[in-house]
Motif scaffolding. Structure first.
Motif, short mmCIF file in Angstrom:
data_model
loop_
_atom_site.label_atom_id
_atom_site.label_comp_id
_atom_site.label_asym_id
_atom_site.label_seq_id
_atom_site.Cartn_x
_atom_site.Cartn_y
_atom_site.Cartn_z
N THR A 249 0.84 -1.18 0.00
CA THR A 249 0.00 0.00 0.00
C THR A 249 0.87 1.24 0.00
O THR A 249 1.98 1.24 0.53
N GLU A 250 0.37 2.34 -0.61
CA GLU A 250 1.12 3.58 -0.68
C GLU A 250 0.85 4.49 0.51
O GLU A 250 1.62 5.38 0.78
N GLN A 251 -0.26 4.30 1.17
CA GLN A 251 -0.68 5.24 2.19
C GLN A 251 -0.51 4.69 3.59
O GLN A 251 -1.22 5.08 4.50
N GLY A 252 0.40 3.81 3.81
CA GLY A 252 0.57 3.23 5.13
C GLY A 252 -0.17 1.91 5.20
O GLY A 252 -0.64 1.39 4.21
N GLY A 253 -0.28 1.38 6.39
CA GLY A 253 -0.98 0.13 6.55
C GLY A 253 -0.07 -1.06 6.29
O GLY A 253 1.00 -0.94 5.71
N GLN A 254 -0.49 -2.20 6.75
CA GLN A 254 0.24 -3.44 6.56
C GLN A 254 0.14 -3.88 5.12
O GLN A 254 -0.85 -3.64 4.44
N ALA B 133 -6.03 1.94 3.22
CA ALA B 133 -4.97 2.03 4.23
C ALA B 133 -4.99 3.40 4.91
O ALA B 133 -5.40 4.40 4.33
N PHE B 134 -4.54 3.43 6.16
CA PHE B 134 -4.32 4.70 6.84
C PHE B 134 -3.00 4.60 7.61
O PHE B 134 -2.56 3.51 7.96
N SER B 135 -2.37 5.74 7.80
CA SER B 135 -1.09 5.78 8.52
C SER B 135 -1.34 6.04 10.00
O SER B 135 -2.36 6.61 10.38
N GLY B 136 -0.40 5.64 10.81
CA GLY B 136 -0.51 5.87 12.24
C GLY B 136 -1.33 4.83 12.94
O GLY B 136 -1.73 3.82 12.37
N HIS C 61 -4.10 -1.67 9.85
CA HIS C 61 -4.21 -0.24 9.57
C HIS C 61 -5.00 0.02 8.29
O HIS C 61 -4.56 0.73 7.39
N HIS C 62 -6.20 -0.57 8.22
CA HIS C 62 -7.07 -0.41 7.06
C HIS C 62 -8.52 -0.21 7.50
O HIS C 62 -8.97 -0.79 8.49
#
Length: 140
Positions: free
Chosen positions: A20-25, A70-73, A117-118
């Motif tokens: 994924t480009e936006q974070g997440g596993q 995906a989300f970061s953090g 993280h999704h």
């Protein structure tokens, strides 16, 4: 390219990368999401904001279609959450239509998966089948 037949419509997508480009596993075959209930089986499509997977509901062994963002953090920011909530409301509205479960792709489950993280939406449809399976049965 992989294809699925979804409610008598053919959906096809070229092979996808699994990062994924936006974070997440990293999403890969066999990963379980939403409390381990849904297992990712076959990647169908990837866009800059989300991925689509065929999967299996581990409680009833039925096929499902999963859409993951995906989300970061450790948790999504408020803007991401608001956009996700808008799409959920639209899907709930569609699912409340008469005979929706027998004619449309409808929302089955949804939630935020903190481990991968999704954001996850799980959809079902009558006749959710991979095209390869349908073709294999047709040839026999």
């Amino acid at each position: 390219m992989s294809c699925i037949v979804l409610n008598r419509s053919l959906l096809c997508a070229w092979g996808v990368e699994l990062v994924t480009e936006q974070g997440g596993q990293m999403l890969n075959q066999g990963l379980r999401v939403l409390r381990g209930r849904y297992m990712l089986e076959l990647s169908q499509a990837r866009a800059s904001t989300h991925e689509i997977w065929l999967g299996t509901d581990q409680e009833d062994s039925g096929p499902v279609l999963l859409k993951l963002w995906a989300f970061s953090g450790t948790k999504p920011d408020h803007v991401q959450r608001a956009l996700w909530d808008i799409e959920l409301r639209h899907l709930f509205r569609i699912a409340s239509s008469p005979e929706a479960e027998s004619r449309l792709v409808v929302l089955h489950d949804a939630g935020i998966d903190p481990e991968s993280h999704h954001f996850v939406m799980v959809m079902t449809s009558p006749g959710l089948s991979p095209l390869a399976t349908l073709l294999a049965h047709r040839e026999k």
